[in-house]
Design a protein around this motif. Sequence first.
Motif, mmCIF file in Angstrom:
data_model
loop_
_atom_site.group_PDB
_atom_site.id
_atom_site.type_symbol
_atom_site.label_atom_id
_atom_site.label_comp_id
_atom_site.label_asym_id
_atom_site.label_seq_id
_atom_site.Cartn_x
_atom_site.Cartn_y
_atom_site.Cartn_z
ATOM 1 N N ILE A 297 0.858 -1.188 0.000
ATOM 2 C CA ILE A 297 0.000 0.000 0.000
ATOM 3 C C ILE A 297 0.895 1.238 0.000
ATOM 4 C CG2 ILE A 297 -1.833 1.252 1.192
ATOM 5 C CD1 ILE A 297 -2.808 -1.366 2.348
ATOM 6 N N ASP A 298 1.062 1.829 -1.164
ATOM 7 C CA ASP A 298 1.978 2.959 -1.313
ATOM 8 C C ASP A 298 1.578 4.127 -0.423
ATOM 9 O OD1 ASP A 298 3.562 1.676 -3.201
ATOM 10 O OD2 ASP A 298 2.373 2.394 -4.896
ATOM 11 N N GLU A 299 0.272 4.387 -0.332
ATOM 12 C CA GLU A 299 -0.187 5.529 0.446
ATOM 13 C C GLU A 299 0.243 5.430 1.911
ATOM 14 O OE1 GLU A 299 -2.922 5.076 -3.066
ATOM 15 O OE2 GLU A 299 -1.961 3.739 -1.621
ATOM 16 N N TRP A 300 0.428 4.207 2.395
ATOM 17 C CA TRP A 300 0.849 3.983 3.776
ATOM 18 C C TRP A 300 2.354 3.706 3.863
ATOM 19 C CZ3 TRP A 300 -3.720 0.235 5.366
ATOM 20 C CH2 TRP A 300 -4.906 0.968 5.364
ATOM 21 N N ILE A 301 3.051 3.801 2.727
ATOM 22 C CA ILE A 301 4.488 3.532 2.625
ATOM 23 C C ILE A 301 4.831 2.207 3.301
ATOM 24 C CG2 ILE A 301 6.784 4.570 2.722
ATOM 25 C CD1 ILE A 301 5.661 7.204 3.401
ATOM 26 N N ALA A 302 4.060 1.170 2.999
ATOM 27 C CA ALA A 302 4.296 -0.108 3.678
ATOM 28 C C ALA A 302 3.764 -1.273 2.858
ATOM 29 C CB ALA A 302 3.640 -0.118 5.061
ATOM 30 N N GLY A 303 4.603 -2.313 2.767
ATOM 31 C CA GLY A 303 4.092 -3.606 2.334
ATOM 32 C C GLY A 303 3.337 -4.189 3.509
ATOM 33 N N MET A 304 2.029 -4.057 3.505
ATOM 34 C CA MET A 304 1.225 -4.422 4.677
ATOM 35 C C MET A 304 1.029 -5.935 4.720
ATOM 36 S SD MET A 304 0.522 -1.591 6.322
ATOM 37 C CE MET A 304 -0.823 -2.075 7.398
ATOM 38 N N GLY A 305 1.584 -6.555 5.751
ATOM 39 C CA GLY A 305 1.454 -7.987 5.931
ATOM 40 C C GLY A 305 0.930 -8.322 7.310
ATOM 41 N N MET A 306 0.226 -9.446 7.419
ATOM 42 C CA MET A 306 -0.280 -9.921 8.702
ATOM 43 C C MET A 306 -0.173 -11.442 8.717
ATOM 44 S SD MET A 306 -3.687 -7.515 9.095
ATOM 45 C CE MET A 306 -3.783 -5.983 8.131
ATOM 46 N N VAL A 307 0.410 -11.980 9.775
ATOM 47 C CA VAL A 307 0.623 -13.421 9.912
ATOM 48 C C VAL A 307 0.223 -13.830 11.321
ATOM 49 C CG1 VAL A 307 2.355 -15.268 9.933
ATOM 50 C CG2 VAL A 307 2.508 -13.436 8.238
ATOM 51 N N SER A 308 -0.394 -14.990 11.443
ATOM 52 C CA SER A 308 -0.689 -15.550 12.767
ATOM 53 C C SER A 308 -0.026 -16.907 12.878
ATOM 54 C CB SER A 308 -2.199 -15.669 12.992
ATOM 55 O OG SER A 308 -2.785 -16.551 12.042
ATOM 56 N N ALA A 309 0.229 -17.354 14.100
ATOM 57 C CA ALA A 309 0.886 -18.640 14.315
ATOM 58 C C ALA A 309 0.563 -19.139 15.716
ATOM 59 C CB ALA A 309 2.405 -18.532 14.126
ATOM 60 N N GLN A 310 0.741 -20.427 15.909
ATOM 61 C CA GLN A 310 0.508 -21.068 17.186
ATOM 62 C C GLN A 310 1.367 -22.320 17.257
ATOM 63 O OE1 GLN A 310 -2.202 -20.485 14.922
ATOM 64 N NE2 GLN A 310 -1.435 -22.323 13.871
ATOM 65 N N PRO A 311 1.684 -22.802 18.460
ATOM 66 C CA PRO A 311 2.505 -24.014 18.559
ATOM 67 C C PRO A 311 1.856 -25.195 17.851
ATOM 68 C CG PRO A 311 2.355 -22.916 20.676
ATOM 69 C CD PRO A 311 1.375 -22.223 19.772
ATOM 70 N N ALA A 312 2.682 -25.982 17.167
ATOM 71 C CA ALA A 312 2.158 -27.191 16.520
ATOM 72 C C ALA A 312 1.723 -28.219 17.559
ATOM 73 C CB ALA A 312 3.220 -27.791 15.602
ATOM 74 N N HIS A 313 2.336 -28.150 18.740
ATOM 75 C CA HIS A 313 2.003 -29.058 19.835
ATOM 76 C C HIS A 313 1.615 -28.178 21.021
ATOM 77 C CE1 HIS A 313 3.826 -32.334 17.522
ATOM 78 N NE2 HIS A 313 4.801 -31.469 17.264
ATOM 79 N N PRO A 314 0.321 -27.844 21.167
ATOM 80 C CA PRO A 314 -0.115 -26.856 22.147
ATOM 81 C C PRO A 314 0.318 -27.139 23.575
ATOM 82 C CG PRO A 314 -1.905 -27.437 20.653
ATOM 83 C CD PRO A 314 -0.778 -28.380 20.370
ATOM 84 N N GLU A 315 0.583 -28.392 23.906
ATOM 85 C CA GLU A 315 0.971 -28.697 25.283
ATOM 86 C C GLU A 315 2.463 -28.495 25.515
ATOM 87 O OE1 GLU A 315 -1.271 -29.237 27.527
ATOM 88 O OE2 GLU A 315 -2.748 -28.987 25.945
ATOM 89 N N GLY A 316 3.182 -28.046 24.463
ATOM 90 C CA GLY A 316 4.620 -27.830 24.606
ATOM 91 C C GLY A 316 5.395 -28.716 23.686
ATOM 92 N N ARG A 317 6.649 -28.882 23.956
ATOM 93 C CA ARG A 317 7.503 -29.680 23.096
ATOM 94 C C ARG A 317 7.040 -31.133 23.082
ATOM 95 N NH1 ARG A 317 12.273 -27.212 21.697
ATOM 96 N NH2 ARG A 317 12.746 -25.301 22.807
ATOM 97 N N PRO A 318 7.048 -31.807 21.888
ATOM 98 C CA PRO A 318 6.644 -33.198 21.833
ATOM 99 C C PRO A 318 7.654 -34.074 22.534
ATOM 100 C CG PRO A 318 7.580 -32.487 19.744
ATOM 101 C CD PRO A 318 7.474 -31.271 20.593
#
Length: 318
Positions: A297-318
Amino acid sequence: MSMKLICVSHSPMMDFIHPAPQVEAEARGMFATLAQEIAEYDPELIVIFAPDHFNGFFYDLMPPFCVGLRAKCAGDWDIGEGPLNVPEKLALDLVEAVQAEDVDVCYSYRMQADHGFTQPLELLAGSVTRYPVLPIFINSAARPLPPCRRVLKLGDAVGRFLAGRPERILVLGSGGLSHDPPTPQMGSVPPEVEEFLIAGRNPTPQARQTRQQRVLSNGRLLAEGKGSSQPLDAEWDKGLLETFVAGDLARFSTMTDEEIRTRGGRGGHEIRAWIAAFACLQAAGAYEAQTRYYHPIDEWIAGMGMVSAQPAHPEGRP
């Protein structure tokens, strides 16, 4: 431990210059969607990695990294007001834990958090005070900058500390992607501008307005294919998004300032906040990530990106 990550671009120009209606509606719509997801997640703690734009940190003493033990809004662009809701004892525990991991991190009882912090908190969390927040500054504007490999170490150390916490934790990364606002640099500006870069805290309303108008002018010119701002680089941006989603953070251990400046512009260095945030999440184990939005978005002088993420193993390390 429960952890969720969201990384977003920021641009204070969102409230002043408007791109095509559909483009703006899609960007704001995704911010609203992510805000709803955060409300449903109901974090008990937010950890935000963000840059500063010579509003709270200056060359009189420029740290590579700084944790706010107490923090308040810098007041730039009229985004946010008053103190952030920082749990002081927890912030100090974080500093001690990170330093024990051999990462030198500064800390402040009087941090001023500019729009790099406050805009994501306003857009995603509803306000700067709704949730307890640990603000972590990463120098992304004042050369010399901390190497990306050090940013990885910072994020990893913070993540190891958080992995032992019982709270629902939201990790935010704020900045970039390709982004070239007219940020002055020492050595290439007249003495009066150098003095501002050294000790420009708490400017007069007139001085702040003049500076912000300069940025707005660049946004309008960039949208017309003119001005001094470097064109946005969608190819570079999308490559970064793919790297984050794939979890290939090793790429950043060798990423140079020259690459970032050449492809991403002066503000492209803000990608450091994303690097730290993803390293923080990865310290808890493998993760699954999704690109939620991208548009240059040139008007905002930014390549506007949004990313979400979460652990693949919600209880912690496998």
